[in-house]
Design a protein around this motif. Structure first.
Motif, PDB file in Angstrom:
ATOM      1  N   SER A  98       0.842  -1.201   0.000  1.00  0.00           N
ATOM      2  CA  SER A  98       0.000   0.000   0.000  1.00  0.00           C
ATOM      3  C   SER A  98       0.874   1.247   0.000  1.00  0.00           C
ATOM      4  N   PRO A  99       0.352   2.370  -0.498  1.00  0.00           N
ATOM      5  CA  PRO A  99       1.132   3.620  -0.449  1.00  0.00           C
ATOM      6  C   PRO A  99       1.553   3.985   0.967  1.00  0.00           C
ATOM      7  N   TYR A 100       0.699   3.707   1.960  1.00  0.00           N
ATOM      8  CA  TYR A 100       1.065   4.051   3.329  1.00  0.00           C
ATOM      9  C   TYR A 100       2.244   3.216   3.811  1.00  0.00           C
ATOM     10  N   VAL A 101       2.241   1.912   3.511  1.00  0.00           N
ATOM     11  CA  VAL A 101       3.361   1.066   3.916  1.00  0.00           C
ATOM     12  C   VAL A 101       4.627   1.502   3.196  1.00  0.00           C
ATOM     13  N   ARG A 102       4.503   1.889   1.924  1.00  0.00           N
ATOM     14  CA  ARG A 102       5.679   2.260   1.137  1.00  0.00           C
ATOM     15  C   ARG A 102       6.249   3.601   1.576  1.00  0.00           C
ATOM     16  N   ILE A 103       5.399   4.587   1.814  1.00  0.00           N
ATOM     17  CA  ILE A 103       5.866   5.962   2.058  1.00  0.00           C
ATOM     18  C   ILE A 103       5.954   6.277   3.549  1.00  0.00           C
ATOM     19  N   GLY A 104       5.005   5.778   4.317  1.00  0.00           N
ATOM     20  CA  GLY A 104       4.977   6.099   5.733  1.00  0.00           C
ATOM     21  C   GLY A 104       3.999   7.213   6.049  1.00  0.00           C
ATOM     22  N   PRO A 105       4.058   7.784   7.245  1.00  0.00           N
ATOM     23  CA  PRO A 105       3.095   8.796   7.688  1.00  0.00           C
ATOM     24  C   PRO A 105       3.383  10.183   7.107  1.00  0.00           C
ATOM     25  N   TRP A 106       3.300  10.294   5.792  1.00  0.00           N
ATOM     26  CA  TRP A 106       3.639  11.564   5.154  1.00  0.00           C
ATOM     27  C   TRP A 106       2.739  12.721   5.584  1.00  0.00           C
ATOM     28  N   PRO A 107       1.443  12.512   5.942  1.00  0.00           N
ATOM     29  CA  PRO A 107       0.672  13.664   6.432  1.00  0.00           C
ATOM     30  C   PRO A 107       1.293  14.304   7.675  1.00  0.00           C
ATOM     31  N   VAL A 108       1.916  13.502   8.515  1.00  0.00           N
ATOM     32  CA  VAL A 108       2.580  14.053   9.700  1.00  0.00           C
ATOM     33  C   VAL A 108       3.756  14.926   9.282  1.00  0.00           C
ATOM     34  N   TYR A 109       4.545  14.445   8.308  1.00  0.00           N
ATOM     35  CA  TYR A 109       5.683  15.243   7.844  1.00  0.00           C
ATOM     36  C   TYR A 109       5.211  16.529   7.177  1.00  0.00           C
ATOM     37  N   GLY A 110       4.126  16.430   6.400  1.00  0.00           N
ATOM     38  CA  GLY A 110       3.583  17.634   5.780  1.00  0.00           C
ATOM     39  C   GLY A 110       3.089  18.636   6.807  1.00  0.00           C
ATOM     40  N   ALA A 111       2.455  18.128   7.874  1.00  0.00           N
ATOM     41  CA  ALA A 111       1.983  19.016   8.938  1.00  0.00           C
ATOM     42  C   ALA A 111       3.154  19.709   9.624  1.00  0.00           C
ATOM     43  N   MET A 112       4.221  18.966   9.856  1.00  0.00           N
ATOM     44  CA  MET A 112       5.408  19.570  10.467  1.00  0.00           C
ATOM     45  C   MET A 112       5.983  20.657   9.580  1.00  0.00           C
ATOM     46  N   ALA A 113       6.025  20.404   8.266  1.00  0.00           N
ATOM     47  CA  ALA A 113       6.562  21.398   7.336  1.00  0.00           C
ATOM     48  C   ALA A 113       5.700  22.653   7.330  1.00  0.00           C
ATOM     49  N   ALA A 114       4.360  22.477   7.305  1.00  0.00           N
ATOM     50  CA  ALA A 114       3.458  23.632   7.298  1.00  0.00           C
ATOM     51  C   ALA A 114       3.632  24.465   8.560  1.00  0.00           C
ATOM     52  N   LEU A 115       3.727  23.809   9.703  1.00  0.00           N
ATOM     53  CA  LEU A 115       3.919  24.549  10.951  1.00  0.00           C
ATOM     54  C   LEU A 115       5.293  25.201  11.009  1.00  0.00           C
ATOM     55  N   GLY A 116       6.298  24.544  10.410  1.00  0.00           N
ATOM     56  CA  GLY A 116       7.620  25.153  10.356  1.00  0.00           C
ATOM     57  C   GLY A 116       7.623  26.437   9.544  1.00  0.00           C
ATOM     58  N   VAL A 117       6.926  26.421   8.391  1.00  0.00           N
ATOM     59  CA  VAL A 117       6.818  27.633   7.568  1.00  0.00           C
ATOM     60  C   VAL A 117       6.098  28.735   8.335  1.00  0.00           C
ATOM     61  N   PHE A 118       5.003  28.360   9.024  1.00  0.00           N
ATOM     62  CA  PHE A 118       4.250  29.353   9.802  1.00  0.00           C
ATOM     63  C   PHE A 118       5.128  29.978  10.885  1.00  0.00           C
ATOM     64  N   CYS A 119       5.880  29.139  11.602  1.00  0.00           N
ATOM     65  CA  CYS A 119       6.747  29.672  12.660  1.00  0.00           C
ATOM     66  C   CYS A 119       7.827  30.579  12.080  1.00  0.00           C
ATOM     67  N   ALA A 120       8.358  30.227  10.901  1.00  0.00           N
ATOM     68  CA  ALA A 120       9.382  31.060  10.274  1.00  0.00           C
ATOM     69  C   ALA A 120       8.802  32.415   9.879  1.00  0.00           C
ATOM     70  N   VAL A 121       7.596  32.405   9.310  1.00  0.00           N
ATOM     71  CA  VAL A 121       6.959  33.662   8.903  1.00  0.00           C
ATOM     72  C   VAL A 121       6.650  34.525  10.123  1.00  0.00           C
ATOM     73  N   GLU A 122       6.080  33.898  11.153  1.00  0.00           N
ATOM     74  CA  GLU A 122       5.760  34.655  12.362  1.00  0.00           C
ATOM     75  C   GLU A 122       7.030  35.194  13.017  1.00  0.00           C
ATOM     76  N   GLY A 123       8.100  34.416  13.008  1.00  0.00           N
ATOM     77  CA  GLY A 123       9.357  34.872  13.594  1.00  0.00           C
ATOM     78  C   GLY A 123       9.939  36.050  12.839  1.00  0.00           C
ATOM     79  N   SER A 124       9.883  35.997  11.503  1.00  0.00           N
ATOM     80  CA  SER A 124      10.413  37.115  10.713  1.00  0.00           C
ATOM     81  C   SER A 124       9.591  38.378  10.923  1.00  0.00           C
ATOM     82  N   ARG A 125       8.274  38.210  11.059  1.00  0.00           N
ATOM     83  CA  ARG A 125       7.429  39.387  11.312  1.00  0.00           C
ATOM     84  C   ARG A 125       7.729  39.989  12.675  1.00  0.00           C
ATOM     85  N   ALA A 126       7.908  39.140  13.675  1.00  0.00           N
ATOM     86  CA  ALA A 126       8.224  39.651  15.009  1.00  0.00           C
ATOM     87  C   ALA A 126       9.563  40.366  15.013  1.00  0.00           C
TER      88      ALA A 126
END
Length: 506
Positions: A450-478
């Motif tokens: 299955s794609p999940y067995v082959r790739i793994g928990p990619w939604p978790v990695y995507g969520a981490m990336a999205a939150l990382g971008v948000f933190c970077a943007v908020e940090g630059s604004r601050a």
């Protein structure tokens, strides 16, 4: 209000099993947090709502843990503090399209981080993940084969956020509708283009459920009686539940002989679960042991992930008092060190799991990557016989089967026992908590990766990336705001408005 609002999603899980409720269950909680006057109040609402959800989803533990379950819920509820803060940050007041679009991505992402953190075995494990409420929905099971329970949880939170915006933020309803359309397109695309598990053949598996029998001795005798009834029925494997054997096989040759005789009578290998001290070694192990016509085959799996307080007490010198207020473990059990794939004489490879290990997506995924053709869970929820726990536990097998494209056999001592095919579909009838029987299932085998067995928990990695971008943007604004507020350096021309212009600026 935050406590009951947070508890509402529990109704989507068995036993109520109102799966459709999960698509709007978070809306009251989101509206409450959105209306909070301050970010601090929103964080408190997130905390109490998280505690309310955990109390509702695990309420059947109260007879065992008493007041301790309240303390645990309050502690783990802190994982939803960032979710409360971010909900208020993005949806408070009259947010525009940009903030709402960000909320549709970031709020599901931070929800996944809370679920990921509490999935750590030492914090109780991933029981009651929001995506697990969709165990009986065919399109959701197809999505699980792509992104696991994590993808389901992400999409469910996204739908709840979109519904909240439709109710409370009129100026951004177009963005919310676009988010709902994207979810629909994801489901339709997955249904149309993602392949399903191939079914190259079947195996006949017998599940022995002795029922409510007091004492390990009478329980063993009832299991043996049911196993003898399988003679001549052409089964490939007989599965007993968790703690079905209460004595160590290495030091009890007579018991080994009895189990070997049962294997010969049934005409198949017997998978039992030994809950006992092992020889002269200190401590207790829970082990899945494969028995053949000549006795133990040498294939054994020791349970790796133990139930906190049920099988061990975390930081016992500090929290050992839990044994005086509930049914916490009086002695810590030992952990296994590695997962095992067992091979039957007909070359069928099975991956054993014990009890709530079926709640961990990574364990079933690892077994399939190691070559398991079938997943087998040995469980016992007899302590919680009249609660939601047996039905909730059995439902997890459907999700693990769909994620991995491998059938899963969920065998218990007292019910509910159930079998699910490689697409998460039920096979045969489940044995309820009032059943004492040996049932034979013709189980379709799964083939492919299955794609999940082959790739793994990619939604978790995507969520981490999205939150990382948000933190970077908020940090630059601050940082930019801090730079803009910095007082003028001595000796430099002032940029304050004065009667005389400064160079380059009127």
């Amino acid at each position: 209000m935050a406590l009951p609002a947070g508890a509402l999603p529990a109704l989507a899980f068995p036993a109520p099993s109102l799966w459709w409720w999960a698509y709007v269950a978070l809306v009251p909680w989101l509206l409450l947090i959105r209306s909070a006057p301050t970010g601090r109040r929103a964080m408190r609402d997130g905390w109490l709502g998280g505690a309310g959800f955990l109390l509702a989803a695990h309420h059947w533990l109260m007879p065992s843990l008493h007041v301790f379950i309240v303390l645990l819920a309050l502690l783990l509820g802190l994982l939803w503090v960032p979710w409360g803060w971010l909900t208020h940050r993005l949806l408070h007041g009259r947010p525009g399209s940009g903030r709402v679009a960000a909320a549709l991505v970031l709020l599901p992402s931070v929800w996944l981080m809370a679920e990921l953190a509490r999935s750590w075995q030492y914090l109780g494990g991933p029981w009651g993940l929001l995506g697990a409420s969709q165990w009986q929905v065919a399109p959701a099971l197809r999505l699980a084969s792509v992104g696991g329970v994590w993808l389901l949880g992400f999409l469910l939170v996204l739908v709840n956020v979109a519904v909240t915006v439709l109710i409370a933020v009129a100026r951004a309803r177009t963005v919310a509708l676009a988010g709902l359309a994207a979810c629909g397109a994801t489901v339709a695309g997955t249904w149309a283009w993602v392949p399903q598990a191939k079914e190259p053949g079947t195996a006949r598996i017998a599940v022995v459920q002795p029922g409510v029998v007091p004492g390990p001795g009478p329980r063993f005798e009832r299991s043996a009686e049911l196993t003898r009834q399988l003679a001549g029925r052409g089964v490939d494997l007989v599965v007993w539940g968790e703690s079905s054997v209460a004595q160590d096989l290495t030091t009890h040759p007579q018991l080994r002989g009895r189990l070997a005789a049962l294997s010969r009578a049934a005409g198949a290998e017997l998978l039992v679960n030994v809950d006992a001290r092992r020889g002269d070694m200190p401590g207790i192990y829970k082990s899945s042991v494969l028995i053949g016509p000549d006795g133990p085959t040498g294939q054994r799996y020791d349970k790796m992930r133990l139930v906190p307080f049920g099988e061990y007490i975390p930081a016992r010198p500090l929290l050992g008092w839990a044994t005086s207020v509930g049914k916490a473990a009086g002695e810590d059990r030992h952990r296994g060190t590695e997962q095992v794939v067992m091979r039957l004489p007909d070359s069928l490879r099975i991956g054993p799991l014990v009890c709530f290990e079926s709640a961990f997506p990574d364990m079933s995924r690892n077994l399939v990557r190691d070559g398991a053709q079938m997943l087998v869970v040995q469980s016992s929820t007899s302590t919680f016989q009249q609660s939601w726990a047996p039905a909730q536990h059995a439902s997890l097998a459907a999700l693990r089967a769909a994620e991995t494209w491998r059938p899963m056999v969920h065998a218990t001592l007292t019910g509910e026992s159930a079998v699910f095919g490689p697409r998460g579909e039920p096979v045969g009838h489940r044995m309820s908590t009032g059943t004492s029987a040996a049932t034979v299932y013709t189980v379709p085998l799964g083939q492919g990766t299955s794609p999940y067995v082959r790739i793994g928990p990619w939604p978790v990695y995507g969520a981490m990336a999205a939150l990382g971008v948000f933190c970077a943007v908020e940090g630059s604004r601050a940082l930019r705001r801090r730079t803009d507020r910095r007082p003028d350096q001595p000796g430099q021309p002032s940029d304050r408005r004065t009667d005389q212009p400064t160079p380059g600026r009127p």
